[in-house]
Design an enzyme around this catalytic site. Structure first.
Site, PDB file in Angstrom:
ATOM      1  N   GLY A   3     -39.327  -9.770  36.743  1.00 29.07           N
ATOM      2  CA  GLY A   3     -40.202 -10.499  37.654  1.00 29.07           C
ATOM      3  C   GLY A   3     -39.613 -11.818  38.118  1.00 29.07           C
ATOM      4  O   GLY A   3     -38.520 -12.217  37.704  1.00 29.07           O
TER       5      GLY A   3
ATOM      6  N   ARG B 239     -54.301 -19.702  26.659  1.00 28.13           N
ATOM      7  CA  ARG B 239     -54.109 -21.149  26.804  1.00 28.13           C
ATOM      8  C   ARG B 239     -55.222 -22.000  26.214  1.00 28.13           C
ATOM      9  O   ARG B 239     -54.963 -23.060  25.657  1.00 28.13           O
ATOM     10  CB  ARG B 239     -53.949 -21.512  28.296  1.00 28.13           C
TER      11      ARG B 239
ATOM     12  N   CYS C 109     -48.374 -23.528  36.173  1.00 28.35           N
ATOM     13  CA  CYS C 109     -47.339 -24.278  36.887  1.00 28.35           C
ATOM     14  C   CYS C 109     -47.857 -25.590  37.489  1.00 28.35           C
ATOM     15  O   CYS C 109     -47.206 -26.636  37.382  1.00 28.35           O
ATOM     16  CB  CYS C 109     -46.735 -23.409  37.986  1.00 28.35           C
TER      17      CYS C 109
ATOM     18  N   HIS D 220     -44.067 -26.303  44.311  1.00 26.00           N
ATOM     19  CA  HIS D 220     -45.462 -26.703  44.488  1.00 26.00           C
ATOM     20  C   HIS D 220     -45.506 -28.208  44.758  1.00 26.00           C
ATOM     21  O   HIS D 220     -44.828 -28.997  44.087  1.00 26.00           O
ATOM     22  CB  HIS D 220     -46.264 -26.460  43.204  1.00 26.00           C
TER      23      HIS D 220
HETATM   24  P1  NAP Z   1     -43.833 -10.620  39.179  1.00 26.47           P
HETATM   25  O1  NAP Z   1     -42.696 -11.117  39.972  1.00 26.47           O
HETATM   26  O2  NAP Z   1     -44.840  -9.742  39.816  1.00 26.47           O
HETATM   27  O3  NAP Z   1     -43.257  -9.883  37.857  1.00 26.47           O
HETATM   28  C1  NAP Z   1     -44.084  -9.234  36.938  1.00 26.47           C
HETATM   29  C2  NAP Z   1     -43.262  -8.803  35.734  1.00 26.47           C
HETATM   30  O4  NAP Z   1     -44.138  -8.259  34.744  1.00 26.47           O
HETATM   31  C3  NAP Z   1     -42.255  -7.712  36.048  1.00 26.47           C
HETATM   32  O5  NAP Z   1     -41.131  -7.849  35.232  1.00 26.47           O
HETATM   33  C4  NAP Z   1     -43.039  -6.467  35.681  1.00 26.47           C
HETATM   34  O6  NAP Z   1     -42.216  -5.365  35.381  1.00 26.47           O
HETATM   35  C5  NAP Z   1     -43.720  -6.941  34.435  1.00 26.47           C
HETATM   36  N1  NAP Z   1     -44.851  -6.097  34.099  1.00 26.47           N
HETATM   37  C6  NAP Z   1     -45.888  -5.751  34.884  1.00 26.47           C
HETATM   38  N2  NAP Z   1     -46.725  -4.922  34.217  1.00 26.47           N
HETATM   39  C7  NAP Z   1     -46.199  -4.745  32.992  1.00 26.47           C
HETATM   40  C8  NAP Z   1     -46.579  -3.964  31.858  1.00 26.47           C
HETATM   41  N3  NAP Z   1     -47.684  -3.234  31.847  1.00 26.47           N
HETATM   42  N4  NAP Z   1     -45.782  -4.008  30.744  1.00 26.47           N
HETATM   43  C9  NAP Z   1     -44.658  -4.754  30.736  1.00 26.47           C
HETATM   44  N5  NAP Z   1     -44.244  -5.488  31.790  1.00 26.47           N
HETATM   45  C10 NAP Z   1     -45.007  -5.485  32.904  1.00 26.47           C
HETATM   46  O7  NAP Z   1     -44.682 -11.817  38.580  1.00 26.47           O
HETATM   47  P2  NAP Z   1     -44.179 -13.272  38.110  1.00 26.47           P
HETATM   48  O8  NAP Z   1     -44.356 -14.216  39.209  1.00 26.47           O
HETATM   49  O9  NAP Z   1     -42.852 -13.159  37.451  1.00 26.47           O
HETATM   50  O10 NAP Z   1     -45.291 -13.628  37.050  1.00 26.47           O
HETATM   51  C11 NAP Z   1     -45.463 -12.884  35.872  1.00 26.47           C
HETATM   52  C12 NAP Z   1     -46.599 -13.514  35.069  1.00 26.47           C
HETATM   53  O11 NAP Z   1     -46.187 -14.787  34.608  1.00 26.47           O
HETATM   54  C13 NAP Z   1     -47.866 -13.769  35.894  1.00 26.47           C
HETATM   55  O12 NAP Z   1     -48.680 -12.641  35.919  1.00 26.47           O
HETATM   56  C14 NAP Z   1     -48.458 -14.936  35.199  1.00 26.47           C
HETATM   57  O13 NAP Z   1     -49.331 -14.543  34.172  1.00 26.47           O
HETATM   58  C15 NAP Z   1     -47.275 -15.658  34.651  1.00 26.47           C
HETATM   59  N6  NAP Z   1     -46.916 -16.804  35.502  1.00 26.47           N
HETATM   60  C16 NAP Z   1     -47.084 -18.002  34.962  1.00 26.47           C
HETATM   61  C17 NAP Z   1     -46.769 -19.105  35.691  1.00 26.47           C
HETATM   62  C18 NAP Z   1     -47.015 -20.425  35.107  1.00 26.47           C
HETATM   63  O14 NAP Z   1     -47.534 -21.228  35.779  1.00 26.47           O
HETATM   64  N7  NAP Z   1     -46.666 -20.724  33.902  1.00 26.47           N
HETATM   65  C19 NAP Z   1     -46.272 -19.023  36.966  1.00 26.47           C
HETATM   66  C20 NAP Z   1     -46.099 -17.787  37.509  1.00 26.47           C
HETATM   67  C21 NAP Z   1     -46.445 -16.669  36.749  1.00 26.47           C
HETATM   68  P3  NAP Z   1     -41.880  -4.215  36.498  1.00 26.47           P
HETATM   69  O15 NAP Z   1     -40.633  -4.646  37.172  1.00 26.47           O
HETATM   70  O16 NAP Z   1     -41.708  -3.004  35.653  1.00 26.47           O
HETATM   71  O17 NAP Z   1     -43.069  -4.138  37.405  1.00 26.47           O
HETATM   72  C1  3JM Z   2     -49.953 -17.494  37.529  1.00 31.00           C
HETATM   73  O1  3JM Z   2     -52.959 -11.701  34.615  1.00 31.00           O
HETATM   74  C2  3JM Z   2     -52.431 -11.734  35.721  1.00 31.00           C
HETATM   75  O2  3JM Z   2     -52.532 -10.817  36.527  1.00 31.00           O
HETATM   76  C3  3JM Z   2     -51.596 -12.939  36.095  1.00 31.00           C
HETATM   77  C4  3JM Z   2     -52.305 -13.948  36.912  1.00 31.00           C
HETATM   78  C5  3JM Z   2     -51.454 -15.194  37.077  1.00 31.00           C
HETATM   79  C6  3JM Z   2     -51.526 -16.268  36.172  1.00 31.00           C
HETATM   80  C7  3JM Z   2     -52.326 -16.133  34.916  1.00 31.00           C
HETATM   81  O3  3JM Z   2     -53.565 -16.242  34.968  1.00 31.00           O
HETATM   82  O4  3JM Z   2     -51.708 -15.912  33.886  1.00 31.00           O
HETATM   83  C8  3JM Z   2     -50.608 -15.286  38.175  1.00 31.00           C
HETATM   84  C9  3JM Z   2     -49.861 -16.424  38.391  1.00 31.00           C
HETATM   85  C10 3JM Z   2     -50.790 -17.415  36.405  1.00 31.00           C
HETATM   86  C11 3JM Z   2     -50.877 -18.577  35.505  1.00 31.00           C
HETATM   87  O5  3JM Z   2     -49.836 -19.148  35.173  1.00 31.00           O
HETATM   88  O6  3JM Z   2     -51.968 -18.998  35.140  1.00 31.00           O
END
Ligand code: NAP
Ligand code: 3JM
Length: 349
Positions: free
Chosen positions: A15, A102, A131, A251
């Site tokens: 991702g 969290r 973030c 951001h």
């Molecule tokens: P993304 O680009 O859509 O990537 C999602 C990742 O999760 C991909 O590697 C995907 O694998 C994997 N995944 C999805 N479903 C899964 C499952 N059932 N089992 C194992 N792996 C799975 O999303 P992203 O932007 O990287 O964000 C991922 C997550 O990080 C978000 O949903 C959010 O909770 C968190 N996040 C946090 C922050 C923050 O502020 N700290 C910021 C952004 C995101 P595939 O390639 O197989 O689909």
């Molecule tokens: C940033 O659970 C989900 O589908 C992910 C939603 C998501 C989140 C979250 O709530 O974990 C997308 C992008 C965040 C985040 O960092 O809070």
């Protein structure tokens, strides 16, 4: 990979955040002995690069965590709910990038520059804040420490990469379609899980994540609740409005604060931020110097500028805070947490 270090798993390695986690672990030379990239079934078998080696991505399952010492999760809340306890059960420490844990008691919510010591009270899971929260508290904690903080009112201008790799694709595709006079078909933004989807190209959408019952979105409530928890101050007043813009990475936040002390000047705040770890002051209107998303992208620091006094509110100030949402907002903060865990002797050898 013969280096000495920890056996590390990255869940969501394919991702937008996961990709940056691999790059950041490598770039900062975190002690990794073996790296296990995990994803869903969809990407199992794909290759990712780490330290010049091609690693095969595996489907994440409870057994994946046998022998793993550190697991970095960024695959959405439901994956963390299902698999983080499985990783902990097998002896791993989890740094979770989702909102799943969290606000749980007993789960430290950490920005190392602000509250590294909270790591000592972990029960296996450590949460990486949202973030938008991370960059704001990194910039405001030094001000709070010096002058006290009564109130924060923030409006965000958030990049599309915060919504994942597919959302970035949607923005570029729509932009091309609009430039060519073609129809668009929004499928992801503002929130994948919501009923309606809107144009992001050439637009500003005042919705990030889905709505809660009080009229605020979840993203806004994350900023409000997480800030109080990280700063360990339930009486701090916080309000947030979160907006998505067609910016790829970085951001931006317009932040109003009321400090506790009387007589604080703009120069006082500037001098505190000049010394603050992980913060770069970019504040000189006379030379049009202020932070911008395109400059903050791919950088580690949180950038602050446009600091000015509110003209009507005593002890009120405004500022503009910008950071790379995938680095300090996600992957970098997680890797910094991993370094802190190592430094504090909290990772099992
Ligand atoms: P993304 O680009 O859509 O990537 C999602 C990742 O999760 C991909 O590697 C995907 O694998 C994997 N995944 C999805 N479903 C899964 C499952 N059932 N089992 C194992 N792996 C799975 O999303 P992203 O932007 O990287 O964000 C991922 C997550 O990080 C978000 O949903 C959010 O909770 C968190 N996040 C946090 C922050 C923050 O502020 N700290 C910021 C952004 C995101 P595939 O390639 O197989 O689909
Ligand atoms: C940033 O659970 C989900 O589908 C992910 C939603 C998501 C989140 C979250 O709530 O974990 C997308 C992008 C965040 C985040 O960092 O809070």
């Amino acid at each position: 990979m013969t280096k000495s270090g920890y056996r590390v798993a990255v869940v969501g390695a394919t991702g937008a955040v996961g990709e940056q986690m691999l790059k950041t672990l490598e770039r900062m030379d975190f002690p990794v002995e073996t790296l296990l990239p995990l994803s869903s079934k969809r990407s199992a078998g794909k290759k990712v690069k780490f330290r010049g080696e091609e690693l095969t991505v595996q489907e994440a399952a409870p057994e994946s965590f046998e022998g793993i010492q550190l697991a970095l999760f960024s695959a959405g809340g439901s994956v963390s709910k299902a698999l983080a306890p499985e990783a902990v059960k097998r002896g791993a420490i989890v740094v979770d990038n989702t909102s799943a844990y969290r606000m749980d008691e007993g789960v430290p919510l950490v920005v190392p520059e602000v509250n590294e010591e909270d790591l000592k009270n972990h029960n296996g899971i450590i949460a990486n804040p949202n973030c938008s929260t991370i960059q704001m508290v990194a910039a405001l904690e030094p001000v709070r420490k010096s002058y006290g903080l009564k109130r924060i009112i923030v409006s965000t201008y958030q990049a599309v990469s915060g919504a994942g790799a597919d959302a970035v694709g949607e923005m570029y595709e729509q932009s091309g379609q609009i430039m060519n006079g073609e129809e668009i078909d929004p499928q992801i933004l503002p929130a994948g899980g919501d009923k309606k989807h809107y144009q992001i190209a050439f637009n500003a959408i005042p919705q990030i994540d889905v709505f809660t019952d009080n009229g605020y979105t979840f993203e806004e409530m994350k900023m409000i609740n997480e800030t109080k928890k990280i700063m360990n101050d339930s009486s701090l007043k916080v309000a947030a409005t979160c907006v998505r813009l067609p910016v790829e990475t970085g951001h931006s936040e317009s932040v109003f604060i009321e400090v506790e002390n009387n007589g604080v000047t703009v120069e006082d705040i500037q001098s505190v931020l000049k010394e603050a770890p992980g913060v770069t002051l970019q504040d000189d209107p006379s030379s049009q110097l202020y932070p911008m998303a395109v400059d903050a992208a791919r950088k580690d620091d949180v950038f602050v500028g446009r600091i000015r006094r509110d003209l009507d509110t005593e002890n009120g100030f405004h500022m503009w805070i910008v950071a790379d949402n995938l680095l300090k907002g996600a992957a970098l903060n997680s890797v910094q947490i991993a370094f802190s865990l190592d430094k504090l002797g909290l990772l099992k050898k």
